[in-house]
Design a protein around this motif. Structure first.
Motif, PDB file in Angstrom:
ATOM      1  N   UNK A  99       0.842  -1.196   0.000  1.00 47.48           N
ATOM      2  CA  UNK A  99       0.000   0.000   0.000  1.00 47.48           C
ATOM      3  C   UNK A  99       0.870   1.236   0.000  1.00 47.48           C
ATOM      4  N   UNK A 100       0.658   2.163   0.945  1.00 50.61           N
ATOM      5  CA  UNK A 100       1.453   3.383   0.986  1.00 50.61           C
ATOM      6  C   UNK A 100       2.799   3.205   1.683  1.00 50.61           C
ATOM      7  N   UNK A 101       3.082   2.002   2.168  1.00 49.77           N
ATOM      8  CA  UNK A 101       4.269   1.792   3.002  1.00 49.77           C
ATOM      9  C   UNK A 101       5.402   1.162   2.193  1.00 49.77           C
ATOM     10  N   UNK A 102       6.607   1.717   2.375  1.00 55.31           N
ATOM     11  CA  UNK A 102       7.780   1.195   1.720  1.00 55.31           C
ATOM     12  C   UNK A 102       9.022   1.712   2.416  1.00 55.31           C
ATOM     13  N   UNK A 103      10.170   1.138   2.087  1.00 58.32           N
ATOM     14  CA  UNK A 103      11.412   1.553   2.724  1.00 58.32           C
ATOM     15  C   UNK A 103      11.732   3.010   2.398  1.00 58.32           C
ATOM     16  N   UNK A 104      11.394   3.413   1.148  1.00 55.66           N
ATOM     17  CA  UNK A 104      11.564   4.800   0.727  1.00 55.66           C
ATOM     18  C   UNK A 104      10.281   5.281   0.072  1.00 55.66           C
ATOM     19  N   UNK A 105      10.191   6.579  -0.134  1.00 55.55           N
ATOM     20  CA  UNK A 105       9.027   7.148  -0.809  1.00 55.55           C
ATOM     21  C   UNK A 105       8.956   6.659  -2.251  1.00 55.55           C
ATOM     22  N   UNK A 106       7.762   6.513  -2.747  1.00 57.01           N
ATOM     23  CA  UNK A 106       7.577   6.159  -4.147  1.00 57.01           C
ATOM     24  C   UNK A 106       8.072   7.296  -5.023  1.00 57.01           C
ATOM     25  N   UNK A 107       8.664   6.947  -6.159  1.00 61.91           N
ATOM     26  CA  UNK A 107       9.159   7.963  -7.073  1.00 61.91           C
ATOM     27  C   UNK A 107       8.048   8.901  -7.533  1.00 61.91           C
ATOM     28  N   UNK A 108       8.422  10.150  -7.790  1.00 64.47           N
ATOM     29  CA  UNK A 108       7.416  11.149  -8.156  1.00 64.47           C
ATOM     30  C   UNK A 108       8.098  12.379  -8.717  1.00 64.47           C
ATOM     31  N   UNK A 109       7.307  13.202  -9.396  1.00 64.13           N
ATOM     32  CA  UNK A 109       7.718  14.539  -9.804  1.00 64.13           C
ATOM     33  C   UNK A 109       6.910  15.517  -8.971  1.00 64.13           C
TER      34      UNK A 109
END
Length: 253
Positions: free
Chosen positions: A201-211
């Motif tokens: 879901x929204x959880x991960x070791x780092x933030x999801x890539x984005x602009x």
């Protein structure tokens, strides 16, 4: 037994999905306006980071490109240099190529890697800035973060003037916060984090890539094109970017 079989099949399906995500080729297209005092012709910038073990295919590049920036981790230990050379040969056939070092790139022989870059005309951004398209006020700044030089930022921005339009690239986005007075940039590019690579879901070791469009600049963090160690992705699919860069006139002094 029936429920166990369903669980096993669901696990296999998820694994296949994660492998497909890891080897997908998602091209993200965006138009970005950068402030400038001196107009420049709009151009297409291809940004690709974290190639690692992957092979770049010609059919993935069937669009106009004016400049290519490799955001580090082009290679890692165990990758044949022939594969690296083929990737660079392909990219350099489309447009001038610029490269910044990632944390895995020097796991292979650096001298051999530099010979490949020299042969295909790749410009290695070792804490330097260069003008783009003959425009001294449109500059690419590259930081060799993993050389751990205490004067890296100072060298990288040495030739940059206040009125310049600046594209800054480092392998890691953890350098973004350092780009502040006396340094500045209008577009910042990085990879390294793989967008967390496997997200629940929204959880991960780092933030999801984005602009992200911030008050006075644009920041791009890529999920990356490849993976390392664990060749699986969930919630952060492989990606590379085609940015159409155009200008907006500002009142810089």
């Amino acid at each position: 037994m029936k429920y166990l079989m369903r669980i096993v099949l669901a696990a296999i399906a998820l694994l296949v999905f994660m492998v497909r995500n890891a080897f997908s080729e998602n091209l993200v297209k965006k138009t970005i306006k950068l402030p400038t005092q001196k107009k420049f012709r709009p151009f297409n910038l291809l940004f690709i980071a974290d190639v690692h073990r992957r092979i770049i295919k010609a059919e993935s590049l069937n669009f106009p490109i004016d400049i290519i920036i490799i955001g580090g981790d082009l290679v890692e230990r165990g990758v044949p240099l022939e594969r690296v050379a083929n990737n660079i040969k392909l990219l350099s056939a489309y447009a001038p190529v610029y490269f910044v070092w990632g944390n895995n790139d020097r796991e292979v022989d650096e001298t051999s890697l530099r010979k490949i870059f020299d042969y295909y005309g790749v410009i290695v951004m070792d804490d330097i800035s260069v003008p783009l398209f003959g425009n001294d006020q449109l500059r690419l700044v590259g930081l060799d973060h993993f050389a751990y030089k205490p004067n890296g930022f100072e060298n990288a921005f040495r030739d940059v003037k206040k009125q310049d339009t600046v594209i800054f690239v480092s392998h890691t986005p953890f350098d973004f916060w350092k780009v502040k007075a006396p340094y500045s940039a209008d577009l910042l590019l990085a990879g390294h984090t793989h967008g967390g690579q496997i997200r629940i879901g929204p959880f991960g070791m780092f933030r999801k890539g984005a602009i992200e469009w911030k008050r006075n600049r644009v920041e791009l963090i890529s999920n990356g094109f490849g993976t390392t160690t664990l060749h699986l992705r969930l919630g952060a699919p492989a990606e590379f970017h085609l940015l159409t860069i155009t200008h907006s006139i500002d009142a810089r002094e």
